[in-house]
Write a protein that holds these residues in place. Structure first.
Motif, PDB file in Angstrom:
ATOM      1  N   ARG A 197      -9.809   0.833  -2.426  1.00  0.00           N
ATOM      2  CA  ARG A 197      -9.573  -0.619  -2.364  1.00  0.00           C
ATOM      3  C   ARG A 197     -10.825  -1.340  -1.896  1.00  0.00           C
TER       4      ARG A 197
ATOM      5  N   TYR B 158       0.809  -1.230   0.000  1.00  0.00           N
ATOM      6  CA  TYR B 158       0.000   0.000   0.000  1.00  0.00           C
ATOM      7  C   TYR B 158       0.835   1.271   0.000  1.00  0.00           C
TER       8      TYR B 158
ATOM      9  N   LEU C  17      -3.571   7.667   2.385  1.00  0.00           N
ATOM     10  CA  LEU C  17      -3.933   6.334   2.844  1.00  0.00           C
ATOM     11  C   LEU C  17      -5.450   6.154   2.935  1.00  0.00           C
TER      12      LEU C  17
ATOM     13  N   CYS D  22       0.311   4.087  -2.795  1.00  0.00           N
ATOM     14  CA  CYS D  22      -0.071   5.459  -2.421  1.00  0.00           C
ATOM     15  C   CYS D  22       0.937   6.466  -2.959  1.00  0.00           C
TER      16      CYS D  22
ATOM     17  N   TYR E 125      -6.882   5.612  -0.509  1.00  0.00           N
ATOM     18  CA  TYR E 125      -6.492   4.283  -0.976  1.00  0.00           C
ATOM     19  C   TYR E 125      -7.397   3.219  -0.359  1.00  0.00           C
TER      20      TYR E 125
END
Length: 136
Positions: free
Chosen positions: A75, A57, A68, A61, A71
């Motif tokens: 996701r 991740y 975050l 990112c 993301y």
């Protein structure tokens, strides 16, 4: 029809990445947010022939310029929309479902939900904007 530049015809060399035309034609493209599209296309681009990707991740990112929180939302939405699978380490791009999966918006139950769960509230928008201004 003839190609416009016959010396530059696309072909798959070395790695493997493709998106079927049905992604656009069947409404998957318009069903995704900007962050979801960005993450999905990235995962397609880096996936192997089985659709697997091993990117962490923090690298994702960084490469996509996503915070975050964005993301994680993207996701989780791609998982809920049945486009990817994720086991905590490995992503898999899945074959497209019959039609785009619509994920109902989560109902806000109290003020705390509004602060943390709804990215479209005025408070969230202002917090994001204010934090970005201070990072510059």
């Amino acid at each position: 029809r003839k190609p416009l530049v016959s010396t530059r015809i696309r072909k798959i060399d070395g790695s493997f990445a493709w998106i079927g035309h049905r992604f656009l034609r069947s409404g998957f493209f318009i069903s995704l947010s900007h962050s979801e599209l960005l993450l999905y296309f990235f995962l397609v681009l880096v996936a192997d022939r089985q659709g697997l990707s091993y990117y962490h991740y923090d690298k994702i990112c960084s490469l996509l310029c996503l915070c975050l929180d964005d993301y994680i939302v993207a996701r989780d939405q791609l998982i809920d929309k049945d486009l990817i699978a994720f086991d905590g380490t490995i992503f898999q791009i899945l074959s497209l479902p019959q039609s785009p999966v619509t994920v109902p918006a989560k109902l806000l139950k109290d003020r705390n939900d509004m602060k943390t769960s709804d990215p479209a509230t005025i408070g969230q928008i202002l917090r994001k904007r204010f934090n970005r201004d201070h990072e510059s």
